[in-house]
Design a protein around this motif. Sequence first.
Motif, PDB file in Angstrom:
ATOM      1  N   ALA A   1       7.790   6.302   7.995  1.00 46.01           N
ATOM      2  CA  ALA A   1       8.113   6.224   9.373  1.00 46.01           C
ATOM      3  C   ALA A   1       6.705   6.268  10.088  1.00 46.01           C
ATOM      4  CB  ALA A   1       8.714   7.376  10.012  1.00 46.01           C
ATOM      5  N   VAL A   2       5.611   6.822   9.490  1.00 44.18           N
ATOM      6  CA  VAL A   2       4.191   6.934  10.147  1.00 44.18           C
ATOM      7  C   VAL A   2       3.247   6.170   9.229  1.00 44.18           C
ATOM      8  CG1 VAL A   2       4.804   8.898  11.302  1.00 44.18           C
ATOM      9  CG2 VAL A   2       3.620   9.210   8.924  1.00 44.18           C
ATOM     10  N   TRP A   3       3.641   5.168   8.218  1.00 47.29           N
ATOM     11  CA  TRP A   3       2.747   4.580   7.485  1.00 47.29           C
ATOM     12  C   TRP A   3       1.537   3.688   8.207  1.00 47.29           C
ATOM     13  CZ3 TRP A   3       1.092   6.117   2.976  1.00 47.29           C
ATOM     14  CH2 TRP A   3       0.287   5.180   2.414  1.00 47.29           C
ATOM     15  N   SER A   4       2.193   3.019   9.348  1.00 45.55           N
ATOM     16  CA  SER A   4       1.178   2.236   9.901  1.00 45.55           C
ATOM     17  C   SER A   4       0.056   2.822  10.429  1.00 45.55           C
ATOM     18  CB  SER A   4       1.784   1.419  10.883  1.00 45.55           C
ATOM     19  OG  SER A   4       2.305   2.214  11.975  1.00 45.55           O
ATOM     20  N   ARG A   5       0.035   4.264  10.852  1.00 46.66           N
ATOM     21  CA  ARG A   5      -1.016   5.050  11.189  1.00 46.66           C
ATOM     22  C   ARG A   5      -1.733   5.557  10.046  1.00 46.66           C
ATOM     23  NH1 ARG A   5       2.770   7.462  15.316  1.00 46.66           N
ATOM     24  NH2 ARG A   5       2.590   9.323  13.931  1.00 46.66           N
TER      25      ARG A   5
ATOM     26  N   THR B   1       0.861  -1.304   0.119  1.00 43.95           N
ATOM     27  CA  THR B   1       0.122   0.062   0.135  1.00 43.95           C
ATOM     28  C   THR B   1       0.944   1.195   0.055  1.00 43.95           C
ATOM     29  OG1 THR B   1      -0.179  -0.177   2.280  1.00 43.95           O
ATOM     30  CG2 THR B   1      -2.029  -1.025   1.216  1.00 43.95           C
ATOM     31  N   PHE B   2       2.036   1.156   0.689  1.00 48.43           N
ATOM     32  CA  PHE B   2       3.076   2.198   0.792  1.00 48.43           C
ATOM     33  C   PHE B   2       3.432   2.672  -0.645  1.00 48.43           C
ATOM     34  CE2 PHE B   2       7.129   4.165   0.856  1.00 48.43           C
ATOM     35  CZ  PHE B   2       7.095   5.319   1.529  1.00 48.43           C
ATOM     36  N   TRP B   3       4.037   1.406  -1.350  1.00 47.50           N
ATOM     37  CA  TRP B   3       4.318   1.755  -2.889  1.00 47.50           C
ATOM     38  C   TRP B   3       3.429   2.157  -3.755  1.00 47.50           C
ATOM     39  CZ3 TRP B   3       9.219   2.875  -2.256  1.00 47.50           C
ATOM     40  CH2 TRP B   3       9.978   2.025  -1.455  1.00 47.50           C
ATOM     41  N   SER B   4       2.250   1.565  -3.657  1.00 43.51           N
ATOM     42  CA  SER B   4       1.275   2.374  -4.307  1.00 43.51           C
ATOM     43  C   SER B   4       1.033   3.778  -4.091  1.00 43.51           C
ATOM     44  CB  SER B   4      -0.011   1.473  -4.065  1.00 43.51           C
ATOM     45  OG  SER B   4      -0.021   0.195  -4.506  1.00 43.51           O
ATOM     46  N   PHE B   5       0.966   4.163  -2.956  1.00 42.83           N
ATOM     47  CA  PHE B   5       0.805   5.514  -2.548  1.00 42.83           C
ATOM     48  C   PHE B   5       1.982   6.252  -3.007  1.00 42.83           C
ATOM     49  CE2 PHE B   5       1.372   9.150   0.341  1.00 42.83           C
ATOM     50  CZ  PHE B   5       0.091   9.500   0.399  1.00 42.83           C
ATOM     51  N   HIS B   6       3.283   5.774  -3.061  1.00 40.48           N
ATOM     52  CA  HIS B   6       4.425   6.402  -3.629  1.00 40.48           C
ATOM     53  C   HIS B   6       4.244   6.538  -5.279  1.00 40.48           C
ATOM     54  CE1 HIS B   6       8.479   6.640  -5.187  1.00 40.48           C
ATOM     55  NE2 HIS B   6       8.743   7.209  -3.933  1.00 40.48           N
TER      56      HIS B   6
END
Length: 188
Positions: free
Chosen positions: A43-47, A4-9
């Motif tokens: 660093a804050v991705w989980s939240r 999900t982070f890499w999609s957001f990126h």
Amino acid sequence: MPSTFWSFHARYDRAFLEYSRIHLGSATAARRLVDGTFLLLAAVWSRLEHEPDAGARVWAMFKERVHGELAAQGRSPDVRETMAFARAIRAAAEPLLRSFRDSFQAEHGHEIGELEEGLGLYRAMTRLSERQFDIIVLRDALDFSTRDTALIVGISEATVRSVRRTARHRLAAAMGYSTAGISDNDQE
């Protein structure tokens, strides 16, 4: 990092890079700022990934970082006072000027000088709200789709269309053009 982070990126990287390059005037400074932003987000991705308005919060945080970088360079964080604003206006202005020029010529049967027209549009853009300016830059200067602009700014597609339409009409009216001939050109 989760997918999900890499999609957001992948969705935000180009917008962040182009927007910060316009304001900072340097591709290197822009890349550094964007990479730092994504490190912070990691660093804050989980939240962050579970928040319903994450896009809007990230966009606001990113813009604060751009303003902070301008301030660190001794430049005004108010984009209306920077040379970057002039570059952004020139980039956003071309499609708008073309539309206004065609409308004016059809209505009045003659052309107006490009310099006069450009200066009028630049002045009018300084009077747009921050949201209107951002949407005009993302949609018209950087050529992001309505959907992508909505995701980047964290608002609905209908709001992007409405804000863009209002901004285009304000610009046309400020320049003395009839708003009746101004096409929305947002059929995505």
